[in-house]
Write a protein that holds these residues in place. Structure first.
Motif: not given
Length: 224
Positions: A32-42
């Motif tokens: 889930d790298n894409e969601i991890i990166a997005l969640a970290e940015s939020k």
């Protein structure tokens, strides 16, 4: 109250559009790298796991309609005793897509906005809408008429074609139970009862499909 969501498409939509509704995420560090990166940015709290993805989310805000004091917007959708959670979720997804302002359900005999299956099927669209519950839909109809709304019910037995109908600025659309349709008193209190023209053999549509078609046609007429 918090809600557990496991559908990856819904979780991604919530992280993108409503990160404030996501309390925490459990994600697979390898998948889930894409969601991890997005969640970290939020700035969403993340727990890395080796299992499937899940999210703890806030319950969608729901108000009781007890008076005429609410500003419901120009496009209102009433779902009259929709009992299947997936159907209600699909209707909410279409409502979000087609720019509905408010969605109203009865307090009783209805699937609930906060059901995880409703939220997942709506792909987070439930959080885009103003949500209300009403004790008496028929009484609500009378109050809405006094506030200048034109109320259109939908039934396979309607005598007026949706495709041939014009709409006013402030509209209420009512669609009903999967088996019984809208209740008799609710239907009686509509300004008009519309049908979606049939061109084949099957006599009726799933309520979620009918809702999408109704919203598309109404918005098309209002915009063009």
């Amino acid at each position: 109250m918090s809600i557990l969501i496991k559908n990856i498409h819904c979780i991604k939509a919530l992280v993108e559009r409503h990160p404030e509704k996501v309390i925490s995420l459990k994600v697979d560090s390898k998948k889930d790298n894409e969601i991890i990166a997005l969640a970290e940015s939020k700035n969403i709290q993340i727990e890395l796991t080796m299992g499937g993805i899940s999210a703890i989310c806030k319950e969608p805000p729901i108000k009781d309609i007890k008076s005429q004091g609410y500003e419901l917007g120009n496009m209102v959708l009433i779902m009259d005793e929709i009992q299947d959670t997936r159907n209600l979720g699909s209707c909410l997804r279409s409502a979000s897509f087609f720019g509905v302002n408010s969605v109203i359900i009865p307090k009783n005999n209805s699937a609930d906005f906060s059901n995880p299956a409703v939220i997942e099927t709506s792909t987070g669209g439930v959080y885009d809408l103003d949500l209300y519950k009403a004790t008496n839909i028929a009484t609500l109809q009378e109050n809405l008429k006094k506030s200048g709304y034109w109320i259109s019910g939908f039934s396979e037995h309607g005598e007026i074609s949706l495709e041939e109908t014009e709409f006013t600025e402030k509209n209420v659309l009512i669609l009903g139970n999967e088996e019984k349709g809208i209740r008799k008193l609710v239907e009686k209190n509509c300004d008009q009862v519309l049908k979606i023209n049939r061109h084949g053999q099957t006599s009726s549509l799933n309520v979620a499909v009918a809702t999408a078609i109704a919203l598309f046609e109404v918005q098309k007429k209002l915009r063009y």
